[in-house]
Design a protein around this motif. Structure first.
Motif, mmCIF file in Angstrom:
data_model
loop_
_atom_site.group_PDB
_atom_site.id
_atom_site.type_symbol
_atom_site.label_atom_id
_atom_site.label_comp_id
_atom_site.label_asym_id
_atom_site.label_seq_id
_atom_site.Cartn_x
_atom_site.Cartn_y
_atom_site.Cartn_z
ATOM 1 N N SER A 1 0.840 -1.193 0.000
ATOM 2 C CA SER A 1 0.000 0.000 0.000
ATOM 3 C C SER A 1 0.878 1.247 0.000
ATOM 4 N N PRO A 2 1.199 1.771 -1.211
ATOM 5 C CA PRO A 2 2.068 2.943 -1.296
ATOM 6 C C PRO A 2 1.499 4.132 -0.526
ATOM 7 N N LYS A 3 2.368 4.879 0.116
ATOM 8 C CA LYS A 3 1.932 6.056 0.851
ATOM 9 C C LYS A 3 1.446 7.115 -0.128
ATOM 10 N N ARG A 4 0.337 7.742 0.205
ATOM 11 C CA ARG A 4 -0.237 8.729 -0.694
ATOM 12 C C ARG A 4 0.490 10.065 -0.578
ATOM 13 N N ASP A 5 0.817 10.624 -1.735
ATOM 14 C CA ASP A 5 1.419 11.953 -1.815
ATOM 15 C C ASP A 5 0.573 12.721 -2.817
ATOM 16 N N LEU A 6 -0.395 13.473 -2.301
ATOM 17 C CA LEU A 6 -1.442 14.008 -3.159
ATOM 18 C C LEU A 6 -1.325 15.507 -3.436
ATOM 19 N N ARG A 7 -1.899 15.890 -4.555
ATOM 20 C CA ARG A 7 -2.016 17.294 -4.941
ATOM 21 C C ARG A 7 -3.216 17.915 -4.219
ATOM 22 N N LYS B 1 0.914 13.074 -7.082
ATOM 23 C CA LYS B 1 1.923 13.955 -7.657
ATOM 24 C C LYS B 1 2.873 13.176 -8.569
ATOM 25 N N GLY B 2 3.311 13.836 -9.634
ATOM 26 C CA GLY B 2 4.393 13.299 -10.446
ATOM 27 C C GLY B 2 4.098 12.080 -11.296
ATOM 28 N N HIS B 3 2.862 11.903 -11.742
ATOM 29 C CA HIS B 3 2.525 10.733 -12.558
ATOM 30 C C HIS B 3 1.966 11.126 -13.927
ATOM 31 N N GLU B 4 2.355 12.274 -14.420
ATOM 32 C CA GLU B 4 1.830 12.742 -15.697
ATOM 33 C C GLU B 4 2.156 11.780 -16.838
ATOM 34 N N LYS B 5 3.393 11.251 -16.866
ATOM 35 C CA LYS B 5 3.786 10.321 -17.935
ATOM 36 C C LYS B 5 3.031 9.007 -17.833
ATOM 37 N N ASP B 6 2.781 8.551 -16.613
ATOM 38 C CA ASP B 6 2.041 7.308 -16.411
ATOM 39 C C ASP B 6 0.593 7.458 -16.878
ATOM 40 N N ILE B 7 0.020 8.614 -16.624
ATOM 41 C CA ILE B 7 -1.356 8.873 -17.050
ATOM 42 C C ILE B 7 -1.439 8.926 -18.565
ATOM 43 N N ALA B 8 -0.455 9.552 -19.209
ATOM 44 C CA ALA B 8 -0.425 9.596 -20.673
ATOM 45 C C ALA B 8 -0.293 8.192 -21.248
ATOM 46 N N ALA B 9 0.530 7.370 -20.602
ATOM 47 C CA ALA B 9 0.724 5.987 -21.064
ATOM 48 C C ALA B 9 -0.555 5.168 -20.902
ATOM 49 N N ASP C 1 -4.904 -1.100 -13.889
ATOM 50 C CA ASP C 1 -3.791 -1.960 -13.468
ATOM 51 C C ASP C 1 -2.455 -1.290 -13.750
ATOM 52 N N TYR C 2 -2.349 -0.669 -14.921
ATOM 53 C CA TYR C 2 -1.101 0.018 -15.285
ATOM 54 C C TYR C 2 -0.813 1.155 -14.303
ATOM 55 N N LEU C 3 -1.828 1.945 -14.012
ATOM 56 C CA LEU C 3 -1.631 3.075 -13.105
ATOM 57 C C LEU C 3 -1.234 2.606 -11.703
ATOM 58 N N LYS C 4 -1.910 1.586 -11.206
ATOM 59 C CA LYS C 4 -1.586 1.073 -9.865
ATOM 60 C C LYS C 4 -0.187 0.473 -9.827
ATOM 61 N N ASP C 5 0.194 -0.218 -10.898
ATOM 62 C CA ASP C 5 1.537 -0.803 -10.972
ATOM 63 C C ASP C 5 2.618 0.270 -10.967
ATOM 64 N N HIS C 6 2.247 1.482 -11.385
ATOM 65 C CA HIS C 6 3.217 2.586 -11.429
ATOM 66 C C HIS C 6 3.023 3.568 -10.279
ATOM 67 N N GLY C 7 2.355 3.112 -9.228
ATOM 68 C CA GLY C 7 2.313 3.897 -7.997
ATOM 69 C C GLY C 7 1.173 4.870 -7.833
ATOM 70 N N VAL C 8 0.216 4.886 -8.755
ATOM 71 C CA VAL C 8 -0.923 5.784 -8.606
ATOM 72 C C VAL C 8 -1.868 5.214 -7.551
ATOM 73 N N THR C 9 -2.238 6.032 -6.589
ATOM 74 C CA THR C 9 -3.038 5.558 -5.447
ATOM 75 C C THR C 9 -4.447 6.139 -5.389
ATOM 76 N N THR C 10 -4.665 7.297 -6.047
ATOM 77 C CA THR C 10 -5.912 8.030 -5.866
ATOM 78 C C THR C 10 -6.348 8.626 -7.200
ATOM 79 N N ALA C 11 -7.210 7.896 -7.923
ATOM 80 C CA ALA C 11 -7.571 8.353 -9.269
ATOM 81 C C ALA C 11 -8.887 7.742 -9.721
ATOM 82 N N ILE C 12 -9.461 8.360 -10.748
ATOM 83 C CA ILE C 12 -10.667 7.836 -11.396
ATOM 84 C C ILE C 12 -10.384 7.680 -12.879
ATOM 85 N N VAL C 13 -10.607 6.480 -13.397
ATOM 86 C CA VAL C 13 -10.502 6.219 -14.833
ATOM 87 C C VAL C 13 -11.926 6.224 -15.374
#
Length: 354
Positions: free
Chosen positions: A23-29, A51-59, A187-199
């Motif tokens: 459970s990665p620690k949340r670092d939120l905007r 924070k800091g997942h702009e490239k992961d979101i684009a992917a 799955d991709y977002l979670k694998d890259h550390g995203v913790t708080t999002a809506i797809v």
């Protein structure tokens, strides 16, 4: 005794490390990062507070665009288009991604409850939602119905090929692809550390990652759309976390002929849109693919049989809106759903359904 105590402390320490890794620690905007693209016939949006997942979101958005190129049956050049073109002629080799999607669609088709991956022979006739939509003749429908059967296809796992055995048979995975793709994106977002999002795949398929940005134990609050009004109007609010929320309804796409409305969800047995008491059904599940495929299945059953189906199926819950403007909520969602008091809807009693 000291050795045992030392071992216990060591094991406890290891368990804490494993828990923190899981459970990665949340670092939120303070404000969300929102990115969207138009693909798969709709606007697909990711809203993230990390924070800091702009490239992961684009992917992750690129995943949706890739599946659109491979699976769209409304544009030439896709892999499904190639399979349809060779129906009754020869098997077609497809990519691993598409092969896995087709296998998943086949498993849902086997349930034989209104979902059939070879519905394309009918949907291509009606083509509801497109400029050339029309009501087919009864003769056309009668010719198409025998072609609508998932059993008219074969798989070769070694060669990774798919074959439609009847000429004229057509794949159409519109009732499952969004849910399936939303899972791949999440799955991709979670694998890259995203913790708080809506797809969000056009509002009909949502995947909620983690808890709300408002707190570690606070769920997201999702509006359930009013099927009679504009996008911003809602029937009520649902609390959800780490779940998929998928909706099927007669309001999404329809054809109007001689004053009669024909929704886009077709019955494989009759060749016409389903006719029952449902306006919309929202399915809450752990996987997007379950919600997407089963929302179509449940929609075809009507409210009473649909509720019975949900109660017998593990891992899903549902919210029904019927044509009498009553809302029915499965028991496990009762404490998580709140009816919008400003709406004209009323909560129905499950025991009153016949």
């Amino acid at each position: 005794m000291n050795k045992k105590l030392g071992l216990a402390i060591l094991l406890f320490g290891i368990s804490l490390i494993l828990m923190s890794c899981g459970s990665p620690k949340r670092d939120l905007r303070s404000k969300p990062y929102v990115k969207e693209v138009f693909t798969m016939g709709t606007y697909i949006k990711i809203t993230s507070y990390d924070k800091g997942h702009e490239k992961d979101i684009a992917a992750a958005l690129d995943i949706a665009k890739d599946y659109d190129k491979k699976t769209s049956v409304n544009q030439s050049g896709s892999e499904l288009d190639a399979v349809n073109d060779q129906a009754g002629i020869k098997p077609v080799k497809v990519s691993k991604k598409v092969y896995a999607l087709l296998k998943s669609a086949y498993s849902y088709s086997e349930k034989e409850n209104g979902f059939d991956m070879l519905i394309g022979a009918l949907t291509s006739l009606w083509h509801i939602g497109f400029d050339d939509a029309r009501k087919p003749s009864q003769e056309e429908i009668d010719r198409a119905i025998p072609l609508v059967s998932y059993k008219a296809m074969t798989f070769d796992d070694k060669k990774q090929t798919v074959y439609l055995t009847h000429k004229g048979a057509k794949l159409d995975l519109g009732a499952i692809t969004k849910g399936y793709v939303s899972d791949r994106m999440a799955d991709y977002l979670k694998d890259h550390g995203v913790t708080t999002a809506i797809v969000d795949l056009g509002s009909s398929s949502l995947v909620l990652i983690g808890n709300s940005h408002r707190g570690d134990s606070i769920p997201w609050t999702i509006g359930i759309k009013d099927p009679n009004k504009e996008v911003s109007d809602q029937v009520g609010l649902l609390d959800a976390e780490n779940e998929s929320v998928a909706t099927s309804g007669i309001y999404e796409r329809f054809l109007k002929v001689d004053g009669k409305i024909y929704p886009h969800i077709l019955d494989p047995k009759t060749g016409y849109p389903f006719e029952n008491d449902i306006q919309s059904v929202t399915v809450v599940s752990k996987k997007g693919v379950d919600g997407d495929a089963l929302s179509t299945t449940i929609f075809g059953l009507g409210t009473k049989k649909g509720l019975d189906f949900v109660e017998k199926t593990k891992g899903i819950e549902a919210i029904f809106v019927d044509k009498d403007n009553k809302v029915y909520v499965t028991k496990n969602l009762a404490n998580r759903f709140e009816l919008d008091k400003s709406s004209h809807y009323k909560l129905g009693n499950l025991s009153d359904l016949k």
